[in-house]
Design a protein around this motif. Structure first.
Motif, PDB file in Angstrom:
ATOM      1  N   ARG A  97       0.830  -1.205   0.000  1.00 46.13           N
ATOM      2  CA  ARG A  97       0.000   0.000   0.000  1.00 46.13           C
ATOM      3  C   ARG A  97       0.869   1.263   0.000  1.00 46.13           C
ATOM      4  N   ASP A  98       1.972   1.224   0.740  1.00 44.27           N
ATOM      5  CA  ASP A  98       2.890   2.372   0.756  1.00 44.27           C
ATOM      6  C   ASP A  98       3.491   2.621  -0.627  1.00 44.27           C
TER       7      ASP A  98
ATOM      8  N   LEU B 261      -5.965   7.653  -9.082  1.00 40.27           N
ATOM      9  CA  LEU B 261      -5.025   6.608  -8.692  1.00 40.27           C
ATOM     10  C   LEU B 261      -4.777   5.683  -9.878  1.00 40.27           C
TER      11      LEU B 261
ATOM     12  N   ASN C 179       1.385   6.556  -6.911  1.00 36.65           N
ATOM     13  CA  ASN C 179       0.237   7.388  -7.275  1.00 36.65           C
ATOM     14  C   ASN C 179       0.534   8.873  -7.050  1.00 36.65           C
ATOM     15  N   ASN C 180       1.213   9.172  -5.950  1.00 37.52           N
ATOM     16  CA  ASN C 180       1.543  10.565  -5.644  1.00 37.52           C
ATOM     17  C   ASN C 180       2.646  11.112  -6.551  1.00 37.52           C
TER      18      ASN C 180
ATOM     19  N   ASN D 225     -10.212   8.637  -7.179  1.00 42.02           N
ATOM     20  CA  ASN D 225      -9.981   8.217  -5.799  1.00 42.02           C
ATOM     21  C   ASN D 225     -11.311   8.238  -5.046  1.00 42.02           C
TER      22      ASN D 225
ATOM     23  N   GLU E  88      -3.358  12.659   1.592  1.00 46.69           N
ATOM     24  CA  GLU E  88      -2.297  11.662   1.367  1.00 46.69           C
ATOM     25  C   GLU E  88      -2.330  11.071  -0.037  1.00 46.69           C
ATOM     26  N   LEU E  89      -3.481  11.137  -0.702  1.00 45.65           N
ATOM     27  CA  LEU E  89      -3.609  10.510  -2.022  1.00 45.65           C
ATOM     28  C   LEU E  89      -4.200  11.498  -3.017  1.00 45.65           C
TER      29      LEU E  89
ATOM     30  N   MET F 279      -5.386   0.794  -3.532  1.00 46.34           N
ATOM     31  CA  MET F 279      -4.876   0.598  -2.181  1.00 46.34           C
ATOM     32  C   MET F 279      -5.400  -0.765  -1.709  1.00 46.34           C
TER      33      MET F 279
ATOM     34  N   ALA G   1       1.208  11.651 -10.069  1.00 46.76           N
ATOM     35  CA  ALA G   1      -0.200  12.068 -10.090  1.00 46.76           C
ATOM     36  C   ALA G   1      -0.550  12.873 -11.339  1.00 46.76           C
TER      37      ALA G   1
ATOM     38  N   ALA H 195       0.814   4.010  -2.906  1.00 47.90           N
ATOM     39  CA  ALA H 195       0.536   5.409  -2.579  1.00 47.90           C
ATOM     40  C   ALA H 195       1.633   6.325  -3.110  1.00 47.90           C
ATOM     41  N   LYS H 196       2.896   5.928  -2.937  1.00 50.32           N
ATOM     42  CA  LYS H 196       4.000   6.777  -3.406  1.00 50.32           C
ATOM     43  C   LYS H 196       4.000   6.874  -4.923  1.00 50.32           C
TER      44      LYS H 196
END
Length: 359
Positions: free
Chosen positions: A161-162, A195, A168-169, A184, A190-191, A199, A172, A165-166
Motif C-alpha cells: 500500500r505504501d 489513482l 500514485n503521488n 480516488n 495523502e492521495l 490501495m 499524479a 501510494a507513493k
C-alpha cells in the motif's frame, strides 16, 4: 474506468512440502472467493530462490506439487487463474520499478527479513531483503484489490500500500494527463485525485489464520523446522497424521470451557484453533463440546477430523503429481491468462514513468 475491478491475488512458495498451516491459513480460504470475484492464485517460484537456490529438480517438482495442492483443495482452473510466477515476466519488471519507488527505511522495518536473516544479514541475498517489493509487484501487476493473507504477511501488504501510494503521488499529474487513472473514492491529503494502483485491502479472517508448530505453540508451523513432528504435511498419510497429533505438545490441564481460558496456553489454543478451522466452526463451539475434557480425549477426535478432511485431498494430489501433464497444461493456460492482464498494466506503467518504447 470509474473504479478498480475487484480482484483477488495470492500465492504460496514452492519450498518443501505444503503443510496444514498453508492449507488452513491460505488455500482453504481461497476456495469460496472464487465465487465472489475474479481470482488469481500464483505459485511464487521467484520468491523460492530469495534465501538460496534449491536443487533445480526439487524446485520443478515442488512447483507442480503446490499446483496439485491448489487443485486438490478446490481451486478450479475454470474459475481461477493458476500459474507459476516466473512464467510472467511483468512480475520481475514491475519489481525493479518498485525497487526504485520503495525506500530503504521501509524495508529495514520488515520483521520477516530480520527473522530470516538473523545475525547473518550481511550475507543475506539482496533478493531476501527486497522480497516485499516483488510481493508488491505480484499484487499490483494485476491491480488486485484484495489479498487474503496470514497475519504474519500483513506488514508486507502494508508496504504494498505504501508503494502504491507513493507511485500514485509521484506520478499524479502524469496519470491524470494520460487519462488512465481511477477516481480516488476516498479523497485525502495523502492521495491524489486519480489513482493508477489500488490501495489493496488485506483479507484476514477465520479461527486459525496462523497455525503454530505442534512442538512449540509459540512458533509458526514451518516447512523449515527440522522436526517433521512439528507440522502435518499435506502428503502425510492417516497414520502419520494420527502420530503427529498424538505426539503434539500440550499442557497437563483440561481444556477450558471459555476462549479466555486459552490465554497463556499456546499449544492448547493452537490445537483448538486447528479443530475449529477444520470443522469450519469457532473456538467457542469447539470448547462447548470439549471444555473440561483432557487432551487424551480431544486429540483422537482432532486426529479423526484431520484425516477425514485431508485424506481425499492427499489422494487427489498424488493422482495429479503421478502424471504432471494435466498440471503443466493448467500452468501454461494460467500464465497466458495472467500475461494478458499484466502486460497492458506494465505498458501503461512504462508510459507513466517515461520509458521510451519505439517497438
Amino acid at each position: 474506468m470509474t473504479e478498480f475491478q475487484p480482484r483477488v491475488f495470492s500465492g504460496v512458495q514452492p519450498t518443501g512440502n505444503l503443510h496444514l498451516g498453508n492449507y488452513l491459513g491460505a488455500v482453504s480460504r481461497w476456495v469460496p472467493l472464487q465465487d465472489q470475484m475474479p481470482t488469481i492464485f500464483c505459485v511464487v517460484d521467484s520468491h523460492a530462490i530469495t534465501a538460496s537456490f534449491p536443487n533445480a529438480q526439487e524446485l520443478t517438482d515442488a512447483t507442480r506439487e503446490v499446483t496439485a495442492a491448489y487443485m486438490a483443495a478446490g481451486i478450479d482452473p475454470k474459475k481461477s487463474i493458476i500459474f507459476n510466477q516466473s512464467q510472467v515476466r511483468e512480475h520481475a519488471e514491475l519489481a525493479w520499478i518498485f525497487n526504485c519507488v520503495a525506500r530503504m527505511g521501509w524495508l529495514n522495518r520488515m520483521t520477516q527479513f530480520k527473522e530470516k536473516a538473523g545475525k547473518n544479514k550481511e550475507n543475506a541475498s539482496v533478493g531476501l531483503f527486497a522480497y516485499p517489493n516483488l510481493m508488491a509487484a505480484d499484487i499490483l501487476a494485476y491491480r488486485a484489490t484484495h489479498v487474503p493473507v496470514g497475519d504474519d504477511q500483513k506488514q508486507h501488504l502494508e508496504l504494498t500500500r505504501d508503494i502504491a501510494a507513493k507511485f500514485n503521488n509521484d506520478f499524479a499529474e502524469r496519470i491524470k494527463e494520460l487519462g488512465i487513472g481511477v477516481p480516488n473514492p476516498t479523497p485525502s491529503p495523502e492521495l491524489p485525485e486519480y489513482l493508477y494502483f489500488p490501495m489493496t485491502e488485506p483479507m484476514i479472517a477465520g479461527p486459525a489464520t496462523r497455525i503454530m508448530s505442534l512442538r512449540d505453540g509459540t512458533k509458526k508451523m514451518s516447512k523449515s523446522d527440522p522436526s517433521d513432528l512439528s507440522r502435518i504435511n499435506l502428503n502425510d498419510d492417516a497414520d502419520a497424521i494420527s502420530k503427529k497429533i498424538r505426539k503434539a505438545k500440550t499442557d497437563p490441564d483440561a481444556l477450558p470451557s471459555e476462549v479466555d481460558g486459552l490465554k497463556d496456553r499456546p499449544e492448547a489454543d493452537n490445537l483448538v484453533g486447528i479443530y475449529a478451522a477444520l470443522s469450519q466452526s469457532s473456538k467457542e463451539a469447539v470448547l462447548k463440546d470439549f471444555g473440561g475434557q483432557q487432551f487424551s480425549a480431544f486429540k483422537p477426535a482432532l486426529s479423526d477430523l484431520a484425516v477425514e478432511k485431508l485424506a481425499p485431498m492427499t489422494d487427489e494430489m498424488r493422482r495429479l503429481t503421478a502424471d504432471p501433464t494435466e498440471i503443466d497444461k493448467v500452468l501454461k493456460a494460467g500464465a497466458e491468462q495472467a500475461s494478458a492482464i499484466a502486460e497492458p498494466v506494465l505498458k501503461e506503467v512504462r508510459k507513466i514513468i517515461g520509458f521510451l518504447d519505439v517497438r
